[in-house]
Motif scaffolding. Structure first.
Motif, PDB file in Angstrom:
ATOM      1  N   SER A 116       9.945  -0.315 -26.467  1.00  0.00           N
ATOM      2  CA  SER A 116      10.473   0.951 -25.968  1.00  0.00           C
ATOM      3  C   SER A 116       9.704   1.464 -24.761  1.00  0.00           C
ATOM      4  N   LEU A 117       8.519   0.911 -24.500  1.00  0.00           N
ATOM      5  CA  LEU A 117       7.726   1.337 -23.360  1.00  0.00           C
ATOM      6  C   LEU A 117       8.197   0.634 -22.086  1.00  0.00           C
ATOM      7  N   PRO A 118       8.198   1.326 -20.954  1.00  0.00           N
ATOM      8  CA  PRO A 118       8.796   0.755 -19.748  1.00  0.00           C
ATOM      9  C   PRO A 118       7.939  -0.266 -19.021  1.00  0.00           C
ATOM     10  N   GLY A 119       6.629  -0.253 -19.229  1.00  0.00           N
ATOM     11  CA  GLY A 119       5.773  -1.180 -18.499  1.00  0.00           C
ATOM     12  C   GLY A 119       5.873  -0.966 -17.003  1.00  0.00           C
ATOM     13  N   LEU A 120       6.013  -2.063 -16.257  1.00  0.00           N
ATOM     14  CA  LEU A 120       6.026  -1.985 -14.804  1.00  0.00           C
ATOM     15  C   LEU A 120       7.280  -1.311 -14.262  1.00  0.00           C
ATOM     16  N   ALA A 121       8.318  -1.172 -15.088  1.00  0.00           N
ATOM     17  CA  ALA A 121       9.503  -0.440 -14.638  1.00  0.00           C
ATOM     18  C   ALA A 121       9.152   1.010 -14.319  1.00  0.00           C
ATOM     19  N   ALA A 122       8.173   1.561 -15.023  1.00  0.00           N
ATOM     20  CA  ALA A 122       7.735   2.926 -14.741  1.00  0.00           C
ATOM     21  C   ALA A 122       7.080   3.011 -13.364  1.00  0.00           C
ATOM     22  N   VAL A 123       6.338   1.989 -13.002  1.00  0.00           N
ATOM     23  CA  VAL A 123       5.715   1.952 -11.674  1.00  0.00           C
ATOM     24  C   VAL A 123       6.782   1.992 -10.589  1.00  0.00           C
ATOM     25  N   GLU A 124       7.812   1.178 -10.752  1.00  0.00           N
ATOM     26  CA  GLU A 124       8.866   1.120  -9.751  1.00  0.00           C
ATOM     27  C   GLU A 124       9.640   2.427  -9.675  1.00  0.00           C
ATOM     28  N   ALA A 125       9.734   3.154 -10.788  1.00  0.00           N
ATOM     29  CA  ALA A 125      10.471   4.414 -10.798  1.00  0.00           C
ATOM     30  C   ALA A 125       9.714   5.523 -10.073  1.00  0.00           C
ATOM     31  N   VAL A 126       8.391   5.565 -10.243  1.00  0.00           N
ATOM     32  CA  VAL A 126       7.626   6.680  -9.669  1.00  0.00           C
ATOM     33  C   VAL A 126       7.140   6.399  -8.255  1.00  0.00           C
ATOM     34  N   LEU A 127       7.069   5.137  -7.858  1.00  0.00           N
ATOM     35  CA  LEU A 127       6.487   4.787  -6.556  1.00  0.00           C
ATOM     36  C   LEU A 127       7.168   5.503  -5.388  1.00  0.00           C
ATOM     37  N   PRO A 128       8.501   5.477  -5.274  1.00  0.00           N
ATOM     38  CA  PRO A 128       9.116   6.183  -4.138  1.00  0.00           C
ATOM     39  C   PRO A 128       8.933   7.691  -4.199  1.00  0.00           C
ATOM     40  N   LEU A 129       8.778   8.242  -5.388  1.00  0.00           N
ATOM     41  CA  LEU A 129       8.558   9.679  -5.521  1.00  0.00           C
ATOM     42  C   LEU A 129       7.170  10.058  -4.998  1.00  0.00           C
ATOM     43  N   VAL A 130       6.182   9.262  -5.329  1.00  0.00           N
ATOM     44  CA  VAL A 130       4.829   9.520  -4.822  1.00  0.00           C
ATOM     45  C   VAL A 130       4.795   9.366  -3.305  1.00  0.00           C
ATOM     46  N   GLU A 131       5.522   8.394  -2.799  1.00  0.00           N
ATOM     47  CA  GLU A 131       5.594   8.212  -1.343  1.00  0.00           C
ATOM     48  C   GLU A 131       6.161   9.469  -0.675  1.00  0.00           C
ATOM     49  N   ARG A 132       7.186  10.049  -1.259  1.00  0.00           N
ATOM     50  CA  ARG A 132       7.763  11.274  -0.695  1.00  0.00           C
ATOM     51  C   ARG A 132       6.792  12.446  -0.768  1.00  0.00           C
ATOM     52  N   LEU A 133       6.006  12.500  -1.835  1.00  0.00           N
ATOM     53  CA  LEU A 133       5.005  13.567  -1.945  1.00  0.00           C
ATOM     54  C   LEU A 133       3.952  13.434  -0.843  1.00  0.00           C
ATOM     55  N   LEU A 134       3.548  12.220  -0.549  1.00  0.00           N
ATOM     56  CA  LEU A 134       2.564  12.021   0.512  1.00  0.00           C
ATOM     57  C   LEU A 134       3.140  12.405   1.871  1.00  0.00           C
ATOM     58  N   GLU A 135       4.401  12.084   2.076  1.00  0.00           N
ATOM     59  CA  GLU A 135       5.050  12.472   3.334  1.00  0.00           C
ATOM     60  C   GLU A 135       5.132  13.994   3.441  1.00  0.00           C
ATOM     61  N   ALA A 136       5.510  14.657   2.347  1.00  0.00           N
ATOM     62  CA  ALA A 136       5.603  16.120   2.354  1.00  0.00           C
ATOM     63  C   ALA A 136       4.236  16.757   2.576  1.00  0.00           C
ATOM     64  N   GLY A 137       3.202  16.138   2.045  1.00  0.00           N
ATOM     65  CA  GLY A 137       1.866  16.686   2.160  1.00  0.00           C
ATOM     66  C   GLY A 137       1.346  16.736   3.580  1.00  0.00           C
ATOM     67  N   GLN A 138       1.897  15.918   4.463  1.00  0.00           N
ATOM     68  CA  GLN A 138       1.427  15.930   5.849  1.00  0.00           C
ATOM     69  C   GLN A 138       1.691  17.258   6.528  1.00  0.00           C
ATOM     70  N   ALA A 139       2.685  17.991   6.042  1.00  0.00           N
ATOM     71  CA  ALA A 139       3.046  19.263   6.677  1.00  0.00           C
ATOM     72  C   ALA A 139       2.080  20.386   6.330  1.00  0.00           C
ATOM     73  N   HIS A 140       1.508  20.349   5.129  1.00  0.00           N
ATOM     74  CA  HIS A 140       0.682  21.482   4.718  1.00  0.00           C
ATOM     75  C   HIS A 140      -0.521  21.088   3.874  1.00  0.00           C
ATOM     76  N   GLY A 141      -0.873  19.800   3.864  1.00  0.00           N
ATOM     77  CA  GLY A 141      -2.048  19.368   3.122  1.00  0.00           C
ATOM     78  C   GLY A 141      -3.330  19.821   3.790  1.00  0.00           C
ATOM     79  N   GLY A 142      -4.419  19.802   3.038  1.00  0.00           N
ATOM     80  CA  GLY A 142      -5.707  20.239   3.541  1.00  0.00           C
ATOM     81  C   GLY A 142      -6.383  19.195   4.407  1.00  0.00           C
ATOM     82  N   PRO A 143      -7.564  19.499   4.913  1.00  0.00           N
ATOM     83  CA  PRO A 143      -8.235  18.619   5.884  1.00  0.00           C
ATOM     84  C   PRO A 143      -8.645  17.259   5.323  1.00  0.00           C
ATOM     85  N   VAL A 144      -9.067  17.203   4.070  1.00  0.00           N
ATOM     86  CA  VAL A 144      -9.468  15.910   3.511  1.00  0.00           C
ATOM     87  C   VAL A 144      -8.235  15.042   3.262  1.00  0.00           C
ATOM     88  N   PHE A 145      -7.189  15.637   2.718  1.00  0.00           N
ATOM     89  CA  PHE A 145      -5.954  14.883   2.512  1.00  0.00           C
ATOM     90  C   PHE A 145      -5.460  14.295   3.832  1.00  0.00           C
TER      91      PHE A 145
END
Length: 241
Positions: A116-145
């Motif tokens: 019942s656990l997704p294994g690597l399918a979970a990685v593939e599901a969240v990867l594009p979402l994290v990529e979008r978060l990083l793109e969004a962060g460029q607009a208002h992220g802090g200096p270290v980010f």
């Protein structure tokens, strides 16, 4: 704001468990060269991609004793024109470390004690979402980010390898939010580290969540659930240690 508070420990669990899993191999990697891991292992995904400003790395290390001259001494990183960069030897170590992290992530996250656990399918599901978060962060992220992104992504990297580096970058977004929160409260790093439970600590955490929560506005409600559930489903191996 509430979502940031909920997803933060889930992201931290994935990050900490992977770092825990690779620690023996990383120590062995350094030990073969007569060295011990230094500051470069904390930011190697960024350093493989670009030089990092000295001010940004100092802010990243604000909670720990950090001596720039001692960091340079092993010959893996150096300061040039106000930035930290990898030396030739440092790049070789960082590339090998990246392979260690990628292999450990693939091994850890593919474990499926139940069908019942997704294994690597979970990685593939969240990867594009994290990529979008990083793109969004460029607009208002802090200096270290901003200084530690983008991260290096080798050609042909597996989804697991990419998720490791992208989650590491996303954690810098929240870290900037936390530094901004206690700084706005008029605290020094020593004061915030000594701060115990209570209203003042709660206020700083609430402000951190408010600032951190901005980046998750890039996802809709369903996507936030996919991110939370997918990361939460990734095995961490901690119960075996």
């Amino acid at each position: 704001m509430l979502y940031a508070a909920v997803v933060r420990p889930v992201i931290d669990r994935v990050h900490v468990s992977l770092r825990n899993a690779v620690r023996p191999q990383v120590r062995e990697l350094y030990g073969r060269r007569g060295l011990t891991p230094g500051v470069e292992i904390d930011v190697f995904y960024a350093l493989l991609d670009h030089p990092v400003p000295e001010s940004a790395l100092a802010a990243r290390m604000v909670y720990w004793p950090f001596d720039p001259e001692a960091a340079e001494a092993p010959g893996l990183v150096e300061r040039v024109d106000g930035c930290w960069r990898l030396t030739g030897d440092g790049r070789a170590v960082a590339l090998e470390a990246e392979r260690v992290f990628a292999a450990a992530a693939e091994r850890l996250w593919s474990f499926r004690p139940s069908p019942s656990l997704p294994g690597l399918a979970a990685v593939e599901a969240v990867l594009p979402l994290v990529e979008r978060l990083l793109e969004a962060g460029q607009a208002h992220g802090g200096p270290v980010f901003r200084a530690l992104t983008p991260v290096w992504e080798p050609a042909g990297a597996s989804p697991s390898a990419l998720l490791v580096s992208r989650l590491e970058a996303l954690r810098h977004y929240r870290a900037d939010a936390h530094r901004a929160a206690w700084g706005a409260a008029g605290l020094t790093v020593a004061q915030v580290q000594a701060l115990g439970p209570g209203p003042e600590r709660d206020a700083i955490e609430a402000e951190t969540n408010r600032l951190d929560g901005v980046v998750y506005e890039a996802l809709d409600a369903d996507e936030r659930l996919v991110l939370l559930g997918g990361l939460g489903a990734l095995p961490d191996g901690l119960a075996d240690r």
